[in-house]
Scaffold this motif. Structure first.
Motif, mmCIF file in Angstrom:
data_model
loop_
_atom_site.group_PDB
_atom_site.id
_atom_site.type_symbol
_atom_site.label_atom_id
_atom_site.label_comp_id
_atom_site.label_asym_id
_atom_site.label_seq_id
_atom_site.Cartn_x
_atom_site.Cartn_y
_atom_site.Cartn_z
ATOM 1 N N MET C 1 0.901 -1.186 0.057
ATOM 2 C CA MET C 1 -0.107 -0.030 -0.148
ATOM 3 C C MET C 1 0.895 1.184 -0.102
ATOM 4 S SD MET C 1 -3.054 0.861 2.494
ATOM 5 C CE MET C 1 -3.935 -0.575 2.678
ATOM 6 N N ASP C 2 0.492 2.381 -0.732
ATOM 7 C CA ASP C 2 1.025 3.450 -0.796
ATOM 8 C C ASP C 2 1.017 4.387 0.493
ATOM 9 O OD1 ASP C 2 2.910 5.345 -1.230
ATOM 10 O OD2 ASP C 2 1.466 6.105 -3.085
ATOM 11 N N ILE C 3 1.918 4.390 1.104
ATOM 12 C CA ILE C 3 1.809 5.375 2.611
ATOM 13 C C ILE C 3 1.575 6.782 2.295
ATOM 14 C CG2 ILE C 3 3.015 6.292 4.328
ATOM 15 C CD1 ILE C 3 3.982 3.521 5.439
ATOM 16 N N THR C 4 2.075 7.199 1.147
ATOM 17 C CA THR C 4 2.142 8.636 0.664
ATOM 18 C C THR C 4 0.689 9.056 0.349
ATOM 19 O OG1 THR C 4 3.979 8.004 -0.655
ATOM 20 C CG2 THR C 4 3.535 10.265 -0.550
ATOM 21 N N ALA C 5 0.109 8.262 -0.190
ATOM 22 C CA ALA C 5 -1.467 8.520 -0.302
ATOM 23 C C ALA C 5 -2.324 8.616 0.906
ATOM 24 C CB ALA C 5 -1.966 7.818 -1.417
ATOM 25 N N LEU C 6 -1.801 7.577 1.651
ATOM 26 C CA LEU C 6 -2.628 7.690 2.933
ATOM 27 C C LEU C 6 -2.535 8.863 3.783
ATOM 28 C CD1 LEU C 6 -2.425 3.687 4.123
ATOM 29 C CD2 LEU C 6 -4.301 5.071 3.620
ATOM 30 N N THR C 7 -1.396 9.166 3.960
ATOM 31 C CA THR C 7 -1.168 10.306 4.744
ATOM 32 C C THR C 7 -1.591 11.710 4.180
ATOM 33 O OG1 THR C 7 1.007 10.366 4.009
ATOM 34 C CG2 THR C 7 0.811 9.267 6.067
ATOM 35 N N SER C 8 -1.621 11.638 2.835
ATOM 36 C CA SER C 8 -1.802 13.026 2.342
ATOM 37 C C SER C 8 -3.333 13.871 2.403
ATOM 38 C CB SER C 8 -1.299 13.172 0.775
ATOM 39 O OG SER C 8 -2.071 12.066 0.326
ATOM 40 N N ARG C 9 -4.019 13.374 1.487
ATOM 41 C CA ARG C 9 -5.424 14.306 1.348
ATOM 42 C C ARG C 9 -6.372 13.974 2.439
ATOM 43 N NH1 ARG C 9 -5.903 12.473 -3.981
ATOM 44 N NH2 ARG C 9 -3.883 12.143 -4.132
ATOM 45 N N ARG C 10 -6.392 12.447 2.963
ATOM 46 C CA ARG C 10 -7.237 12.054 3.764
ATOM 47 C C ARG C 10 -7.449 12.705 4.940
ATOM 48 N NH1 ARG C 10 -7.591 5.756 4.219
ATOM 49 N NH2 ARG C 10 -8.344 6.032 2.182
ATOM 50 N N PHE C 11 -6.343 13.256 5.655
ATOM 51 C CA PHE C 11 -5.970 13.753 6.624
ATOM 52 C C PHE C 11 -5.940 15.259 6.644
ATOM 53 C CE2 PHE C 11 -4.763 9.492 7.711
ATOM 54 C CZ PHE C 11 -5.466 9.248 8.849
ATOM 55 N N LEU C 12 -5.981 15.673 5.541
ATOM 56 C CA LEU C 12 -5.782 17.138 5.409
ATOM 57 C C LEU C 12 -7.033 17.999 6.110
ATOM 58 C CD1 LEU C 12 -4.107 19.433 4.220
ATOM 59 C CD2 LEU C 12 -5.579 19.330 2.195
ATOM 60 N N VAL C 13 -8.236 17.782 5.646
ATOM 61 C CA VAL C 13 -9.590 18.183 6.240
ATOM 62 C C VAL C 13 -9.540 18.265 7.894
ATOM 63 C CG1 VAL C 13 -11.940 18.533 6.322
ATOM 64 C CG2 VAL C 13 -10.736 18.293 3.928
ATOM 65 N N PRO C 14 -9.499 16.699 8.146
ATOM 66 C CA PRO C 14 -9.589 16.706 9.652
ATOM 67 C C PRO C 14 -8.690 17.144 10.181
ATOM 68 C CG PRO C 14 -9.726 14.431 8.582
ATOM 69 C CD PRO C 14 -9.590 15.654 7.377
ATOM 70 N N GLY C 15 -7.318 17.132 9.564
ATOM 71 C CA GLY C 15 -6.265 17.738 10.402
ATOM 72 C C GLY C 15 -6.483 19.336 10.567
ATOM 73 N N LEU C 16 -6.904 19.883 9.589
ATOM 74 C CA LEU C 16 -7.066 21.305 9.576
ATOM 75 C C LEU C 16 -8.089 21.618 10.600
ATOM 76 C CD1 LEU C 16 -6.754 22.801 6.020
ATOM 77 C CD2 LEU C 16 -5.265 23.033 7.703
ATOM 78 N N ILE C 17 -9.164 20.934 10.807
ATOM 79 C CA ILE C 17 -10.189 21.161 11.859
ATOM 80 C C ILE C 17 -9.837 20.884 13.146
ATOM 81 C CG2 ILE C 17 -12.393 20.229 12.695
ATOM 82 C CD1 ILE C 17 -13.168 19.295 9.723
ATOM 83 N N THR C 18 -9.002 19.752 13.205
ATOM 84 C CA THR C 18 -8.366 19.629 14.549
ATOM 85 C C THR C 18 -7.576 20.748 15.148
ATOM 86 O OG1 THR C 18 -7.992 17.277 13.854
ATOM 87 C CG2 THR C 18 -7.076 17.740 15.867
ATOM 88 N N LEU C 19 -6.689 20.822 14.098
ATOM 89 C CA LEU C 19 -5.713 22.275 14.498
ATOM 90 C C LEU C 19 -6.498 23.495 14.639
ATOM 91 C CD1 LEU C 19 -2.854 23.109 14.366
ATOM 92 C CD2 LEU C 19 -2.825 23.768 12.077
ATOM 93 N N THR C 20 -7.620 23.730 13.950
ATOM 94 C CA THR C 20 -8.377 25.079 14.382
ATOM 95 C C THR C 20 -9.002 24.853 15.695
ATOM 96 O OG1 THR C 20 -8.982 24.935 11.966
ATOM 97 C CG2 THR C 20 -10.138 26.620 13.502
ATOM 98 N N VAL C 21 -9.653 23.700 16.050
ATOM 99 C CA VAL C 21 -10.125 23.491 17.597
ATOM 100 C C VAL C 21 -8.676 23.550 18.523
ATOM 101 C CG1 VAL C 21 -10.999 21.731 18.829
ATOM 102 C CG2 VAL C 21 -11.829 21.854 16.635
ATOM 103 N N LEU C 22 -7.800 23.114 18.289
ATOM 104 C CA LEU C 22 -6.892 23.268 19.258
ATOM 105 C C LEU C 22 -6.067 24.509 19.359
ATOM 106 C CD1 LEU C 22 -4.541 20.014 18.825
ATOM 107 C CD2 LEU C 22 -5.994 20.734 20.708
ATOM 108 N N ALA C 23 -5.875 25.330 18.247
ATOM 109 C CA ALA C 23 -5.258 26.439 18.255
ATOM 110 C C ALA C 23 -6.237 27.736 18.902
ATOM 111 C CB ALA C 23 -5.129 27.031 16.581
ATOM 112 N N THR C 24 -7.508 27.615 18.758
ATOM 113 C CA THR C 24 -8.501 28.502 19.478
ATOM 114 C C THR C 24 -8.650 27.936 20.827
ATOM 115 O OG1 THR C 24 -10.228 27.242 18.462
ATOM 116 C CG2 THR C 24 -9.434 29.317 17.474
ATOM 117 N N LEU C 25 -8.323 26.857 21.532
ATOM 118 C CA LEU C 25 -8.404 26.164 22.430
ATOM 119 C C LEU C 25 -8.484 27.342 23.899
ATOM 120 C CD1 LEU C 25 -9.271 23.678 24.279
ATOM 121 C CD2 LEU C 25 -6.863 23.464 24.818
ATOM 122 N N PRO C 26 -7.648 28.060 23.845
ATOM 123 C CA PRO C 26 -7.437 28.944 25.138
ATOM 124 C C PRO C 26 -8.512 30.077 25.299
ATOM 125 C CG PRO C 26 -5.313 28.745 24.118
ATOM 126 C CD PRO C 26 -6.237 28.172 23.072
#
Lengths: 290, 428, 322
Positions: C1-26
């Motif tokens: 299985m190609d790890i590159t594809a697995l890590t790239s797009r699939r996690f972009l959106v959830p990653g950004l959401i998580t990041l936003t949730v965390l960045a605004t946590l304080p």
């Protein structure tokens, strides 16, 4: 350096090494044969030590006689633990590597469970008693009797176990399993039973080491980890899967420890690790490893 | 497409799973409940290496106080116009400093406890003090004290240190006692940590002051178990004074090895370790009740110091094993709860600033006698003054710890004469 | 299985959401939530850094506590409460670099050891550094512990988050690069990789160094939360074992395994220590044993199984509709 000092260091090293050898033989059975890197090894030492302490202080049973009580109880615990938990893990793991990492995590869980049970049962307090604490003169060098007796028992247990390995059917099965579990089971060895017995015997040796240690070292429920680390170091030094290697490795490490303590006590632990790491670089498979 | 959505959903769910319970307790403002107890928070080592200290030291004092106060219906707090019982909120720091710091902040920020009690161990207190101070919580420290903490007090107005330590005033008193008896040489074994460095360093200074030669000062790692080589070396050096500045895991084997090797210096001091009941109990079976007679320890008071202390030790013995009685620590842990109680009753509030000022400026009448803190300048914390100490040095005599050394001040109660040289170890 | 594809797009959106949730946590989270998430991020950084190296190469490193500790100690030396010598981000960077350099040195020396031998060697490293530091402080500087400057909790959080994001980006770019491919082929078959012209030792040593950089940086920022540092606190062997356990617990097959493993592990520990202080180890131990018995592939395995079941259920429904 006079003769007495040399005796002091040499015999002192053997005395320390005796316990290490016992500890390491136990772990060698569990890791070398049963492939379980038992991080909870030290907890069995703690159990042995507390059992002896309780039997001695509450019922007045001679600490050396408690070996006969500690042995079977801890064997049953170890045996059942392997039968219920590790056998299942071994069968359900897709590869030996997966089994090793899963069993490592499981032994961490067991460490937590045993330590907490000991805290509930015995409390957190430090405990100690004094037994056979008098000097014995060996050619001018004086040692406490309890340490000499510990050494005697460690060697005795080591020899008895060696005879068991060489002479009995079960011993041969264990050696076969240590070489290659797959072939051993093809040859009609009930591999699960053999591995569970190995694990149980390994735990017993830890328990025995605990009994012997409790005669001269204060004990508490959190004491185990240091000994686990020592045992891991010794089996690595002695060569994985080599039971004589662990036995000899224990004595070597004991002597190294005593020598560095003599030279510079504050650096002894650092020197100890340094020598060990150096040995590892020179002989990456341990002293007796193949 | 569904794959992507799916993973997105799962990630969000997981984040929500973690985030929602985290903030639910604090995001939604809860209505202020009617005050019906004084909540006392503490991060204590219930497991791990320090559990053996915490469980025997300040722990039983806390338990006894809770029973006593609540049996009386609580402490009267004028602000609330009624008696409030006390209630403990205790977390397990598992003997990990990082966990202790985090749990302390949880107690302060999330649980909003009324009072914060001390963590256990000098390193732990050192890390807890700046945190408590930052949030304006008064911290009366229990199991720990060190010169480094005293130096840090200048920036920590909310911190009060109670336990005596090396140069405050144990070792100066000890050195004077030795000088009076004519001791000339000393040998020190210390554990390679904060405690060992401090005690061996201060001892070197104090011994030099009174003309005692330091033959050797050996430090050992915390895992050292075999002391035979060191004791043999010490025996060959034949010092007048032998010091073990370590913990029970070093003190007990050093003692056992000295007994077995017949090493009988004129003075043998070991601590912390010899100041506990278990020091004697370890050898009592083999050698009888006078097994450790002559050994010196750091100790403040015993049953003979005052009727109040006799009562304290009787009460303690009712809830902990006599092996856990401590003649150094317990005399200073018991007053902590007395100080809190008096401060709350007198000020009638749980306001930390008011309590802090009250504790900083008042003399308390505790089990120690007249008890007060010396403040480290403007805006600094407090150190229990030496004049409060009932004693500094104890000695095992006829199977009990007698107080044989103290400073020339009002609270000092010497219960027996200092025996020098110490009698040889008994033989089985 | 190609790890590159697995890590790239699939996690972009959830990653950004998580990041936003965390960045605004304080902004919306309680003060303590910020502290707890900081700690969880620390564990995630340790676990993911450990997996970067140990996952593909199969070396079980127990040196995490050494790299983490070097970071802690660097901060303790450079930011004493008596006067901060350098600004915080610089200290964090320096700490990361020192840890990284140490890892490169150790790696070059020891990567020929394998399996448990490597594990124990790296564990010995933690002890040696601790003992030498103790000796140094005891005999030379006569230091009895160091107080570190207090830093605002939000600042600590944002720096930790920054390290976390940097780590994730690094992982992402490594996996997309030639370097990542080389690393992956080493993991699959080292000899074959060497034959294709990959400098196997170089790749492994560099990866070891990269993983240590993040551990050291996380250590430096944690030092300011713990406020008091001595060699025992800094070089706690717990931090060698924790990342390993968390990674196994989470499952190492996927990058999000150690992330989820560390988060759940740390959160569970905290909950038990505060809810059942006297039985925390007992319950934690039972959870570990049960998890290892019933989740053979960690949390990741469970998630994948759930997805499969859900997908099957979904397609069955579709079939029924048509």
């Amino acid at each position: 350096m006079d003769l007495v000092t040399i005796l002091d260091i040499a015999i002192g090293g053997l005395l320390m090494g005796g316990i290490y050898a016992l500890l390491a033989m136990g772990l060698s059975l569990q890791y070398g044969v049963a492939r379980v890197l038992n991080i909870a090894h030290g907890e069995f030492i703690m159990l042995g030590a507390f059992a002896t302490y309780t039997l001695y202080t509450a019922f007045g049973i001679n600490p050396l006689l408690t070996l006969a009580i500690v042995g079977p109880i801890i064997f049953i615990i170890g045996f059942l633990l392997h039968r219920t938990l590790f056998t299942r893990l071994r069968i359900s793991s897709p590869s030996p590597g997966a089994f090793e990492s899963r069993s490592l995590l499981a032994t961490f869980g067991i460490l937590f469970i045993i330590q907490n049970l000991a805290l509930i049962g015995w409390g957190a307090n430090l405990r100690a008693y004094s037994y056979l604490n008098f000097g014995v003169n060996l050619g001018g060098a004086i040692f406490t009797a309890n340490r000499l007796v510990s050494l005697g028992f460690a060697i005795g247990i080591g020899l008895a176990f060696y005879i068991f390995l060489v002479r009995t059917r079960m011993g041969k099965a264990i050696r076969a399993a240590a070489q290659d579990p797959a072939t051993a089971s093809l040859m009609g060895v009930n591999i699960n039973r053999v591995l569970a017995i190995c694990f149980g015997l390994g735990a017993v040796m830890a328990g025995f080491a605990g009994t012997l240690l409790s005669m001269r070292v204060p004990i508490n429920p959190a004491m185990g980890m240091n000994y686990t680390i020592i045992a891991i170091i010794v089996i690595v030094l002695g060569g994985l899967g080599s039971i004589p290697g662990s036995f000899i490795g224990g004595f070597i490490l004991g002597i190294i420890g005593t020598v560095v303590t003599y030279i510079e006590p504050s650096l002894s632990l650092a020197a100890y690790y340094f020598i060990f790491m150096l040995l590892l670089l020179v002989r990456p498979k341990g002293i007796l490893g193949k | 497409m569904t794959k992507k959505l799916l993973f997105g959903l799962i990630t969000i769910t997981l984040v929500a799973l973690v985030a929602v319970p985290l903030c639910s307790s604090s995001c939604v403002p809860a209505p202020a409940p009617a005050k019906d107890s004084i909540v006392i928070g503490a991060s204590r080592p219930l497991s791990g290496m320090n559990a053996m200290i915490g469980d025997a030291a300040f722990g039983p004092i806390m338990t006894m106080w809770e029973e006593e106060v609540n049996a009386a219906g609580g402490i009267y707090v004028a602000d609330y116009g009624k008696k409030l019982p006390i209630e403990y909120l205790i977390y397990d720091d598992a003997t990990d400093v990082g966990t202790m710091v985090r749990l302390t902040e949880k107690l302060i920020l999330e649980d909003k406890v009324d009072i914060l009690f001390s963590s256990c161990g000098t390193a732990f207190i050192s890390a807890q003090a700046p945190i408590a101070n930052k949030y304006g919580y008064v911290l009366l420290t229990a199991e720990g004290g060190a010169t480094i903490m005293r130096d840090a007090l200048y920036g920590l107005p909310y911190v009060f240190i109670s336990l005596p330590f090396s140069d405050h005033y144990q070792l100066p008193v000890f050195a004077d006692m030795l000088a009076a008896k004519g001791a000339k040489t000393a040998y020190i074994v210390s554990i390679a940590d904060l405690h060992g460095v401090e005690y061996s360093g201060v001892a070197a200074i104090e011994f030099a002051r009174v003309g005692i030669d330091l033959i050797a000062s050996v430090s050992v790692p915390e895992t050292q178990e075999d002391f035979s080589i060191i004791i043999k070396d010490a025996k060959a050096a034949n010092p007048d004074v032998f010091c073990v500045f370590g913990y029970p895991p070093q003190v007990l084997p050093c003692t056992a090895e000295s007994m077995a090797l017949g090493f009988n210096p004129k003075c043998f001091i070991a601590g912390p370790g010899a100041n506990f009941g278990f020091y004697q109990f370890t050898f009592i079976e083999a050698l009888g009740p006078n097994c450790v007679d002559g050994v010196l320890c750091f100790a403040a008071a015993n049953r003979a110091t005052s009727p109040e202390f006799a009562e304290l030790y009787d009460d303690l013995e009712a809830i902990v094993s006599p092996a856990m009685l401590d003649w150094w620590g317990h005399p200073y842990y018991a007053p902590l709860v007395q100080i809190w109680q008096e401060a709350i009753e007198e000020t009638g509030t749980l306001d930390q600033d008011i309590l802090r000022d009250y504790i900083a400026t008042h003399h308390f009448d505790t089990i120690l006698g007249d008890t007060y803190f010396e403040m480290s300048g403007e805006g600094g914390g407090g150190l229990l003054v030496k004049e409060t100490h009932p004693g500094e040095i104890g000695q095992w005599q006829n199977g009990v710890v007698e107080i044989v050394g103290g400073g020339p001040w009002s609270n000092t109660v010497i219960t027996a004469d200092f025996i020098y040289p110490k009698p040889p170890w008994p033989t089985p | 299985m190609d790890i590159t594809a697995l890590t790239s797009r699939r996690f972009l959106v959830p990653g950004l959401i998580t990041l936003t949730v965390l960045a605004t946590l304080p902004l919306y989270g309680s003060l303590y939530t910020v502290i707890l998430i900081t700690t969880i991020l620390m564990y995630i950084i340790l676990a993911v850094s450990w997996v970067i190296f140990s996952g593909p190469t199969g070396y079980m490193s127990l040196a995490s506590a050494a790299f983490f500790g070097v970071g802690i100690y660097t901060a303790a030396v450079l930011m004493p409460n008596t006067g901060q010598l350098l600004p915080l981000p610089v200290v964090v960077a320096i700490a990361g670099l020192i840890s990284g350099l140490l890892a490169v040195l150790v790696g070059a020396l020891t990567l020929r050891l394998r399996g448990i031998y490597f594990a124990i060697f790296t564990f010995g490293l933690v002890e040696i550094i601790k003992q030498v530091l103790l000796y140094w402080e005891f005999e030379v500087t006569h230091t009895r512990g160091r107080f570190v400057v207090l830093v605002d909790n939000d600042t600590v959080f944002y720096i930790m988050l920054g390290i976390f994001v940097a780590l994730m980006l690094t992982v992402y770019f490594i996996r997309r690069s030639k370097f990542g491919l080389a690393l992956q082929s080493i993991g699959e078959n080292e000899e074959a990789a060497a034959h294709t012209g990959i400098n196997v030792t170089m790749v492994k040593v560099i990866t070891f160094g990269i993983s240590a950089i993040f551990m050291g940086a996380a250590g430096a920022i944690m030092a300011t939360r713990w406020t008091y540092i001595d060699p025992y606190i800094a070089f706690n062997p717990l931090f060698s074992f924790m990342p390993v356990l968390m990674a196994i617990f989470g499952g190492m097959g996927q990058l999000y395994g150690p992330v989820i493993g560390a988060a759940i592990f740390a959160y569970l520990q905290e909950t038990l220590q505060t809810t059942f202080p006297y039985y925390y180890m007992l319950i934690f131990g039972i959870v570990l044993v049960v998890a290892i018995l019933y989740l053979p592939n960690g949390i990741v395995g469970l998630i994948q199984k759930l997805i499969q079941r859900w997908r099957k259920g979904g397609s069955a429904e579709q079939n029924a509709n048509t």
